[in-house]
Design an enzyme around this catalytic site. Structure first.
Site, PDB file in Angstrom:
ATOM      1  N   ALA A   1     -54.191  34.702  40.745  1.00 44.61           N
ATOM      2  CA  ALA A   1     -52.993  34.791  39.898  1.00 44.61           C
ATOM      3  C   ALA A   1     -51.810  34.072  40.557  1.00 44.61           C
ATOM      4  O   ALA A   1     -51.107  33.282  39.916  1.00 44.61           O
ATOM      5  CB  ALA A   1     -52.644  36.255  39.632  1.00 44.61           C
TER       6      ALA A   1
ATOM      7  N   GLY B   1     -51.071  35.915  46.706  1.00 41.79           N
ATOM      8  CA  GLY B   1     -51.703  34.590  46.678  1.00 41.79           C
ATOM      9  C   GLY B   1     -53.186  34.663  46.353  1.00 41.79           C
ATOM     10  O   GLY B   1     -53.984  33.948  46.949  1.00 41.79           O
TER      11      GLY B   1
ATOM     12  N   THR C   1     -62.385  37.448  30.763  1.00 39.79           N
ATOM     13  CA  THR C   1     -61.068  37.143  30.184  1.00 39.79           C
ATOM     14  C   THR C   1     -59.889  37.245  31.153  1.00 39.79           C
ATOM     15  O   THR C   1     -58.780  36.852  30.798  1.00 39.79           O
ATOM     16  CB  THR C   1     -60.799  38.093  28.996  1.00 39.79           C
ATOM     17  OG1 THR C   1     -61.183  39.420  29.354  1.00 39.79           O
ATOM     18  CG2 THR C   1     -61.550  37.655  27.767  1.00 39.79           C
TER      19      THR C   1
ATOM     20  N   ILE D   1     -54.391  41.434  54.221  1.00 39.56           N
ATOM     21  CA  ILE D   1     -54.729  42.209  53.011  1.00 39.56           C
ATOM     22  C   ILE D   1     -55.834  41.505  52.228  1.00 39.56           C
ATOM     23  O   ILE D   1     -56.759  42.123  51.724  1.00 39.56           O
ATOM     24  CB  ILE D   1     -53.479  42.425  52.126  1.00 39.56           C
ATOM     25  CG1 ILE D   1     -52.486  43.327  52.852  1.00 39.56           C
ATOM     26  CG2 ILE D   1     -53.854  43.041  50.780  1.00 39.56           C
ATOM     27  CD1 ILE D   1     -51.159  43.506  52.143  1.00 39.56           C
TER      28      ILE D   1
ATOM     29  N   LYS E   1     -70.960  26.695  32.205  1.00 34.22           N
ATOM     30  CA  LYS E   1     -71.253  27.922  31.462  1.00 34.22           C
ATOM     31  C   LYS E   1     -71.138  27.661  29.963  1.00 34.22           C
ATOM     32  O   LYS E   1     -70.102  27.198  29.490  1.00 34.22           O
ATOM     33  CB  LYS E   1     -70.246  28.997  31.914  1.00 34.22           C
ATOM     34  CG  LYS E   1     -70.246  30.239  31.042  1.00 34.22           C
ATOM     35  CD  LYS E   1     -69.348  31.311  31.593  1.00 34.22           C
ATOM     36  CE  LYS E   1     -69.230  32.461  30.613  1.00 34.22           C
ATOM     37  NZ  LYS E   1     -68.356  33.524  31.059  1.00 34.22           N
TER      38      LYS E   1
ATOM     39  N   ALA F   1     -66.404  33.962  36.551  1.00 35.90           N
ATOM     40  CA  ALA F   1     -66.850  33.438  35.258  1.00 35.90           C
ATOM     41  C   ALA F   1     -65.634  33.250  34.365  1.00 35.90           C
ATOM     42  O   ALA F   1     -64.717  34.067  34.360  1.00 35.90           O
ATOM     43  CB  ALA F   1     -67.822  34.409  34.611  1.00 35.90           C
TER      44      ALA F   1
HETATM   45  C1  LIG Z   1     -65.116  43.720  39.464  1.00 38.55           C
HETATM   46  C2  LIG Z   1     -64.300  42.589  38.950  1.00 38.55           C
HETATM   47  C3  LIG Z   1     -64.925  41.465  38.412  1.00 38.55           C
HETATM   48  C4  LIG Z   1     -64.161  40.418  37.887  1.00 38.55           C
HETATM   49  N1  LIG Z   1     -64.781  39.348  37.309  1.00 38.55           N
HETATM   50  C5  LIG Z   1     -64.035  38.413  36.676  1.00 38.55           C
HETATM   51  C6  LIG Z   1     -64.632  37.314  36.004  1.00 38.55           C
HETATM   52  O1  LIG Z   1     -65.844  37.138  36.003  1.00 38.55           O
HETATM   53  N2  LIG Z   1     -63.815  36.447  35.364  1.00 38.55           N
HETATM   54  C7  LIG Z   1     -62.461  36.577  35.357  1.00 38.55           C
HETATM   55  O2  LIG Z   1     -61.769  35.788  34.723  1.00 38.55           O
HETATM   56  N3  LIG Z   1     -61.872  37.566  36.058  1.00 38.55           N
HETATM   57  C8  LIG Z   1     -62.615  38.478  36.690  1.00 38.55           C
HETATM   58  N4  LIG Z   1     -61.996  39.486  37.385  1.00 38.55           N
HETATM   59  C9  LIG Z   1     -60.540  39.478  37.509  1.00 38.55           C
HETATM   60  C10 LIG Z   1     -60.136  38.511  38.608  1.00 38.55           C
HETATM   61  O3  LIG Z   1     -60.802  38.826  39.811  1.00 38.55           O
HETATM   62  C11 LIG Z   1     -58.642  38.565  38.842  1.00 38.55           C
HETATM   63  O4  LIG Z   1     -57.971  38.459  37.618  1.00 38.55           O
HETATM   64  C12 LIG Z   1     -58.196  37.416  39.713  1.00 38.55           C
HETATM   65  O5  LIG Z   1     -58.939  37.329  40.877  1.00 38.55           O
HETATM   66  C13 LIG Z   1     -56.729  37.545  40.049  1.00 38.55           C
HETATM   67  O6  LIG Z   1     -56.506  38.523  41.012  1.00 38.55           O
HETATM   68  P1  LIG Z   1     -55.022  38.677  41.555  1.00 38.55           P
HETATM   69  O7  LIG Z   1     -54.582  37.374  42.084  1.00 38.55           O
HETATM   70  O8  LIG Z   1     -54.219  39.304  40.492  1.00 38.55           O
HETATM   71  O9  LIG Z   1     -55.171  39.764  42.706  1.00 38.55           O
HETATM   72  P2  LIG Z   1     -55.748  39.631  44.209  1.00 38.55           P
HETATM   73  O10 LIG Z   1     -56.842  38.635  44.302  1.00 38.55           O
HETATM   74  O11 LIG Z   1     -56.043  41.016  44.653  1.00 38.55           O
HETATM   75  O12 LIG Z   1     -54.538  39.059  45.043  1.00 38.55           O
HETATM   76  C14 LIG Z   1     -53.464  39.872  45.444  1.00 38.55           C
HETATM   77  C15 LIG Z   1     -52.600  39.108  46.426  1.00 38.55           C
HETATM   78  O13 LIG Z   1     -51.477  39.894  46.762  1.00 38.55           O
HETATM   79  C16 LIG Z   1     -51.312  39.895  48.157  1.00 38.55           C
HETATM   80  N5  LIG Z   1     -50.627  41.123  48.576  1.00 38.55           N
HETATM   81  C17 LIG Z   1     -50.840  42.392  48.139  1.00 38.55           C
HETATM   82  N6  LIG Z   1     -50.011  43.252  48.782  1.00 38.55           N
HETATM   83  C18 LIG Z   1     -49.260  42.499  49.609  1.00 38.55           C
HETATM   84  C19 LIG Z   1     -48.227  42.785  50.543  1.00 38.55           C
HETATM   85  N7  LIG Z   1     -47.791  44.028  50.775  1.00 38.55           N
HETATM   86  N8  LIG Z   1     -47.692  41.769  51.231  1.00 38.55           N
HETATM   87  C20 LIG Z   1     -48.091  40.490  51.047  1.00 38.55           C
HETATM   88  N9  LIG Z   1     -49.064  40.160  50.174  1.00 38.55           N
HETATM   89  C21 LIG Z   1     -49.645  41.146  49.473  1.00 38.55           C
HETATM   90  C22 LIG Z   1     -52.729  39.793  48.704  1.00 38.55           C
HETATM   91  O14 LIG Z   1     -52.743  39.323  50.027  1.00 38.55           O
HETATM   92  C23 LIG Z   1     -53.307  38.779  47.732  1.00 38.55           C
HETATM   93  O15 LIG Z   1     -52.947  37.477  48.154  1.00 38.55           O
HETATM   94  C24 LIG Z   1     -62.753  40.500  37.939  1.00 38.55           C
HETATM   95  C25 LIG Z   1     -62.137  41.588  38.539  1.00 38.55           C
HETATM   96  C26 LIG Z   1     -62.887  42.627  39.042  1.00 38.55           C
HETATM   97  C27 LIG Z   1     -62.198  43.792  39.673  1.00 38.55           C
END
Ligand SMILES: Cc1cc2nc3c(=O)[nH]c(=O)nc-3n(C[C@H](O)[C@H](O)[C@H](O)COP(=O)(O)OP(=O)(O)OC[C@H]3O[C@@H](n4cnc5c(N)ncnc54)[C@H](O)[C@@H]3O)c2cc1C
Length: 500
Positions: free
Chosen positions: A16, A13, A344, A42, A78, A50
């Site tokens: 993405a 959650g 991106t 977690i 932006k 951005a």
């Molecule tokens: C340094 C950095 C800078 C960034 N800057 C930008 C930016 O400026 N612009 C941009 O577009 N993107 C940026 N990104 C990318 C962006 O942060 C991610 O694409 C976005 O936040 C999506 O993350 P996510 O939802 O895939 O993962 P996460 O936010 O890590 O979410 C993972 C989810 O999975 C859950 N989960 C994991 N394991 C378990 C489990 N065993 N049981 C239950 N739940 C679990 C967690 O609780 C969490 O809810 C950046 C990324 C990084 C690393």
């Protein structure tokens, strides 16, 4: 026998997971039952502040009003990304959104600008960019039309607090019927014959069955990698940065309407202005910079006081070999990682969701949809990859091992061809579905001193005096547009007042 797809399970959650839940529950209100599992313990990666202009379409499709969005996510506007110290130390240019100048017939504006330069014209290419001119004067208004000018609109995106965005989307998704389950996924079961995922088993023993699974579990890639062993294509030979430290800082001055990407000796530092704070981070390659030096660099380059301890993040640039493998589609950090230099990642989530929606299978007989999804995903990831590599490779910096490596490394053929074509002819070879426009490619190439040897011969067909007049008129139009704009701060305040 194929069976209908009725129950979709989203693991994770973060941005993405909730972007996926919000959009698919909006698009398939009667067809799909959606369950999202996340663990507060977690938590989420919490960076990703951005964006690029297509985010406006995503919010519009979800029915999120701009004023509500800016208010609830502490967002700002932006107009582009300012790159500092990339070509050479001391250089500065912007990848500004929207158009620059005006194309004439088949001939792109920058050919006329290049010809004018040969004739002694000294105006910068960015003098003809409304977004750059507005950004550099700290001005902004959400103008979706610019009547009476050759420009379509003031193209823009947002900066926002990623955690607050996820919370906004969660509220919306739950209103649209998405069921949220709190807790940790302890294990995943698979069908013994097909290998498809069957259930997620929670730590408390609760079992969640689904027809199709979306892996949004972040870098862990709990389903796509830990369970299905999909494999990862590593791109770190071209994009060697593999660590980041992120820290928020207090605002010292009014938020500017652009992101800053400031190169340092082994990577770069971002600065993203929000209403209530500034997001900062340093991206670096651990082969060329140790963690302590990175932290020192970050903290000594903050504008305001740090509001927390710097948070370390490790990553490997690349992509999951199949974005859709068996009955699991990975989105967000679970699907791969391209560093945030061109903001991106959230866009890749957005376009993955739209692609999935367009190809959404009615039944489990979906091999063709899956293959098409994977083909399109590869193209998209690779096009963005090349654009980001360009920033590192097209450098003249010789002040550190890191930059010498980037300058001399071999790059994908697709990028070499693009750079050579531009060097010889000023033509940008862009595939139809490339996220970045010709103007975007031109700005990075010109901004990092890839100067074409010639311009297109069609640009010579305009007589010299007419060319001069054309350039002067365009510049006046840009100045006039920007003169009339209010300050960025004023536009944010106006929006927030309208909402009350
Ligand atoms: C340094 C950095 C800078 C960034 N800057 C930008 C930016 O400026 N612009 C941009 O577009 N993107 C940026 N990104 C990318 C962006 O942060 C991610 O694409 C976005 O936040 C999506 O993350 P996510 O939802 O895939 O993962 P996460 O936010 O890590 O979410 C993972 C989810 O999975 C859950 N989960 C994991 N394991 C378990 C489990 N065993 N049981 C239950 N739940 C679990 C967690 O609780 C969490 O809810 C950046 C990324 C990084 C690393």
């Amino acid at each position: 026998m194929p069976t209908p797809i009725r129950h979709l399970v989203i693991a994770g959650g973060g941005a993405a997971g909730w972007m996926t839940a919000a959009m698919l529950s909006k698009l398939f209100p009667h067809h799909l039952q959606i369950t999202l599992v996340e663990s507060e313990e977690i938590g989420i990666v919490g960076v990703g502040e951005a964006t690029i202009p297509p985010i406006l379409l995503f919010n519009q499709a979800l029915g999120i009003k701009e004023a509500d969005f800016i208010q609830s996510t502490k967002g700002t506007f932006k107009l582009g990304i300012q790159f500092e110290n990339w070509g050479q130390q001391g250089d500065k240019y912007m990848h500004a959104f929207g158009d620059i100048g005006k194309d004439l017939g088949l001939t792109s504006f920058h050919h006329f600008w290049l010809r004018a330069q040969q004739q002694g014209f000294t105006d910068s290419y960015w003098d003809y960019s409304p977004c750059y001119q507005a950004a550099s004067r700290n001005k902004f208004a959400p103008l979706h039309q610019l009547p009476g000018t050759p420009f379509k609109q003031l193209s823009y995106a947002y900066h926002f607090d990623a955690s607050l965005y996820a919370a906004t989307l969660r509220r919306l998704s739950e209103q649209q019927g998405v069921k949220r389950i709190e807790g940790k996924i302890a294990s995943v079961t698979q069908d013994q014959t097909s290998g498809d995922i069957q259930t997620l088993v929670m730590e408390n023993g609760h079992v969640i069955q689904g027809d199709l699974f979306i892996d949004c579990s972040g870098f862990r890639a709990l389903l796509a990698e830990q369970t299905l062993k999909t494999g990862y294509e590593d791109w770190s030979r071209w994009l060697p940065c593999n660590r980041a430290l992120a820290v928020p800082s207090a605002n010292r001055s009014a938020a500017v309407p652009y992101t800053r990407a400031i190169a340092h000796q082994a990577g770069w530092q971002w600065r993203i202005p929000l209403q209530h704070r500034t997001g900062n981070g340093v991206v670096y390659c651990s082969d060329f910079m140790d963690d302590e030096s990175a932290q020192q660099h970050l903290l000594s380059n903050l504008e305001g006081d740090a509001l927390a301890e710097p948070r370390p993040i490790r990553f490997t640039t690349g992509r999951r070999k199949m974005q859709w493998h068996k009955n699991c589609i990975s989105l967000g950090l679970a699907s791969g990682f391209l560093e945030p230099l061109e903001s991106t990642s959230l866009h890749l989530i957005q376009s993955g969701i739209i692609r999935l929606a367009k190809l959404f299978p009615a039944t489990t007989d979906y091999a063709s949809q899956r293959d098409q999804y994977n083909r399109q995903s590869v193209t998209e990831f690779e096009q963005i990859r090349d654009f980001i590599i360009l920033h590192y490779h097209q450098t003249q910096r010789d002040d550190s091992e890191f930059w010498r490596y980037c300058r001399t490394m071999s790059v994908p053929d697709s990028l070499t061809q693009k750079m050579e074509l531009f060097r010889q002819s000023a033509v940008v070879q862009r595939e139809q579905d490339d996220l970045f426009s010709e103007v975007a490619w031109q700005q990075v190439m010109l901004g990092q001193n890839l100067i074409p040897q010639q311009h297109h011969p069609l640009a010579n067909q305009v007589p010299s005096e007419k060319l001069q007049q054309f350039m002067q008129d365009l510049k006046l139009i840009v100045t006039d547009i920007v003169d009339k704009l209010p300050s960025h701060q004023h536009s944010i305040e106006q929006l927030l007042v309208q909402r009350r």
